[in-house]
Design a protein around this motif. Structure first.
Motif, mmCIF file in Angstrom:
data_model
loop_
_atom_site.group_PDB
_atom_site.id
_atom_site.type_symbol
_atom_site.label_atom_id
_atom_site.label_comp_id
_atom_site.label_asym_id
_atom_site.label_seq_id
_atom_site.Cartn_x
_atom_site.Cartn_y
_atom_site.Cartn_z
ATOM 1 N N SER A 1 0.812 -1.222 0.000
ATOM 2 C CA SER A 1 0.000 0.000 0.000
ATOM 3 C C SER A 1 0.842 1.268 0.000
ATOM 4 C CB SER A 1 -0.956 0.013 1.198
ATOM 5 O OG SER A 1 -0.215 0.006 2.411
ATOM 6 N N ASP A 2 2.110 1.175 0.420
ATOM 7 C CA ASP A 2 2.959 2.363 0.469
ATOM 8 C C ASP A 2 3.757 2.595 -0.820
ATOM 9 O OD1 ASP A 2 4.604 0.156 0.840
ATOM 10 O OD2 ASP A 2 5.961 1.209 2.201
ATOM 11 N N HIS A 3 3.573 1.749 -1.822
ATOM 12 C CA HIS A 3 4.265 1.912 -3.100
ATOM 13 C C HIS A 3 3.505 2.881 -4.009
ATOM 14 C CE1 HIS A 3 6.739 -1.407 -1.960
ATOM 15 N NE2 HIS A 3 7.206 -1.635 -3.165
ATOM 16 N N LYS A 4 4.240 3.594 -4.833
ATOM 17 C CA LYS A 4 3.641 4.298 -5.960
ATOM 18 C C LYS A 4 3.430 3.236 -7.038
ATOM 19 C CE LYS A 4 3.859 8.554 -4.450
ATOM 20 N NZ LYS A 4 2.691 9.409 -4.297
ATOM 21 N N GLU B 1 13.918 8.160 -11.760
ATOM 22 C CA GLU B 1 14.493 7.676 -10.501
ATOM 23 C C GLU B 1 13.450 7.820 -9.395
ATOM 24 O OE1 GLU B 1 17.268 6.079 -9.988
ATOM 25 O OE2 GLU B 1 17.905 6.275 -12.083
ATOM 26 N N PRO B 2 12.821 6.707 -9.006
ATOM 27 C CA PRO B 2 11.804 6.768 -7.963
ATOM 28 C C PRO B 2 12.369 7.294 -6.643
ATOM 29 C CG PRO B 2 11.829 4.603 -9.021
ATOM 30 C CD PRO B 2 13.033 5.347 -9.504
ATOM 31 N N GLN B 3 11.597 8.130 -5.982
ATOM 32 C CA GLN B 3 12.004 8.671 -4.693
ATOM 33 C C GLN B 3 11.457 7.831 -3.538
ATOM 34 O OE1 GLN B 3 14.228 11.359 -4.699
ATOM 35 N NE2 GLN B 3 14.165 10.678 -6.831
ATOM 36 N N GLU B 4 10.568 6.927 -3.858
ATOM 37 C CA GLU B 4 10.007 6.008 -2.874
ATOM 38 C C GLU B 4 9.703 4.697 -3.589
ATOM 39 O OE1 GLU B 4 6.013 7.557 -1.575
ATOM 40 O OE2 GLU B 4 6.685 9.211 -2.835
ATOM 41 N N PRO B 5 9.436 3.623 -2.844
ATOM 42 C CA PRO B 5 9.179 2.332 -3.496
ATOM 43 C C PRO B 5 8.100 2.463 -4.567
ATOM 44 C CG PRO B 5 9.284 2.059 -1.119
ATOM 45 C CD PRO B 5 9.295 3.537 -1.389
ATOM 46 N N THR B 6 8.381 1.890 -5.733
ATOM 47 C CA THR B 6 7.488 2.031 -6.880
ATOM 48 C C THR B 6 7.286 0.675 -7.547
ATOM 49 O OG1 THR B 6 8.251 4.301 -7.223
ATOM 50 C CG2 THR B 6 7.131 3.251 -9.070
ATOM 51 N N CYS B 7 6.037 0.415 -7.902
ATOM 52 C CA CYS B 7 5.646 -0.832 -8.551
ATOM 53 C C CYS B 7 5.241 -0.552 -9.988
ATOM 54 C CB CYS B 7 4.475 -1.447 -7.793
ATOM 55 S SG CYS B 7 3.764 -2.912 -8.570
ATOM 56 N N LEU B 8 5.699 -1.411 -10.894
ATOM 57 C CA LEU B 8 5.200 -1.390 -12.261
ATOM 58 C C LEU B 8 4.089 -2.422 -12.343
ATOM 59 C CD1 LEU B 8 8.527 -1.325 -14.323
ATOM 60 C CD2 LEU B 8 7.128 0.614 -13.557
ATOM 61 N N LEU B 9 2.901 -1.989 -12.652
ATOM 62 C CA LEU B 9 1.740 -2.866 -12.811
ATOM 63 C C LEU B 9 1.544 -3.025 -14.318
ATOM 64 C CD1 LEU B 9 -0.708 -4.407 -11.744
ATOM 65 C CD2 LEU B 9 -1.911 -2.211 -11.580
ATOM 66 N N TYR C 1 12.348 -1.245 -9.564
ATOM 67 C CA TYR C 1 10.895 -1.260 -9.376
ATOM 68 C C TYR C 1 10.493 -2.674 -8.955
ATOM 69 C CZ TYR C 1 11.095 2.740 -12.645
ATOM 70 O OH TYR C 1 11.385 3.916 -13.268
ATOM 71 N N SER C 2 9.429 -2.781 -8.178
ATOM 72 C CA SER C 2 8.824 -4.105 -8.054
ATOM 73 C C SER C 2 7.951 -4.254 -9.296
ATOM 74 C CB SER C 2 8.018 -4.238 -6.765
ATOM 75 O OG SER C 2 6.931 -3.346 -6.747
ATOM 76 N N VAL C 3 7.916 -5.441 -9.858
ATOM 77 C CA VAL C 3 7.187 -5.668 -11.104
ATOM 78 C C VAL C 3 6.048 -6.641 -10.824
ATOM 79 C CG1 VAL C 3 7.342 -6.472 -13.487
ATOM 80 C CG2 VAL C 3 9.268 -5.222 -12.468
ATOM 81 N N HIS C 4 4.837 -6.199 -11.121
ATOM 82 C CA HIS C 4 3.642 -7.019 -10.903
ATOM 83 C C HIS C 4 2.938 -7.203 -12.240
ATOM 84 C CE1 HIS C 4 0.474 -8.734 -8.411
ATOM 85 N NE2 HIS C 4 -0.382 -8.110 -9.187
ATOM 86 N N THR C 5 2.747 -8.441 -12.661
ATOM 87 C CA THR C 5 2.124 -8.722 -13.954
ATOM 88 C C THR C 5 0.901 -9.617 -13.764
ATOM 89 O OG1 THR C 5 3.670 -10.548 -14.262
ATOM 90 C CG2 THR C 5 4.255 -8.475 -15.289
#
Length: 173
Positions: A35-38, A66-74, A89-93
């Protein structure tokens, strides 16, 4: 007469009872996204359409940003080509989703990217906006008009990865 017209489906119409803003926290929870990821969402169109859908400039923009906070690629569809961006990035597919599942996924996003260099309508852009998510598009297609830039998102110069990365930053900040 009007009663009869309501029974017909409008081409490219969307169901606003399905595609509407939802709780980002609840949608992210359903998808297993922190929930805290962009969350940056987009559709991976694969090699068949990559030339027209802007995948090359999208990849470059994500490398520049360059992400300034945790970021997810959906990433809708396959997403294999973007796995190289982990762990930046965390990667969610979630793969191919539609209807209610697509509305939940879009509602989890903070921004939806559609950097096509050829596009006649852009249904996913409209679905994202209906879910309350701003869209970033390239100029030179119908998309800036479809999203009514800058009201529904941002339009940046076509094939400009630096501008695309800047638009991502602007919307996520």
């Amino acid at each position: 007469m009007l009663r009869h017209l309501r029974c017909h489906r409008i081409p490219f119409g969307i169901d606003l009872e399905v595609f509407s803003p939802r709780s980002k926290i609840e949608c992210r929870k359903k998808l297993g996204i922190a929930s805290d990821h962009k969350v940056i969402a987009f559709r991976d169109v694969g090699l068949k359409y990559i030339r027209f859908k802007g995948g090359r400039w999208l990849m470059a923009a994500l490398k520049i940003y360059e992400p300034q906070e945790p970021t997810c690629l959906l990433i809708f569809e396959d997403g294999k080509g973007f796995q190289c961006l982990s762990p930046k990035y965390s990667v969610h597919t979630p793969g191919w989703v539609d209807g209610e599942d697509l509305a939940v996924a879009l509602s989890a996003a903070d921004v939806f990217l559609m950097p096509s260099i050829q596009e006649s309508f852009g249904l996913m852009a409209v679905e994202a906006m209906a879910c309350g998510v701003p869209v970033v598009v390239f100029e030179g297609t119908s998309l800036p008009e479809v999203i009514r830039a800058p009201r529904g998102g941002l339009a940046v110069p076509a094939k400009d990865s630096v501008a695309l990365a800047g638009a991502i930053r602007r919307l996520l900040d």
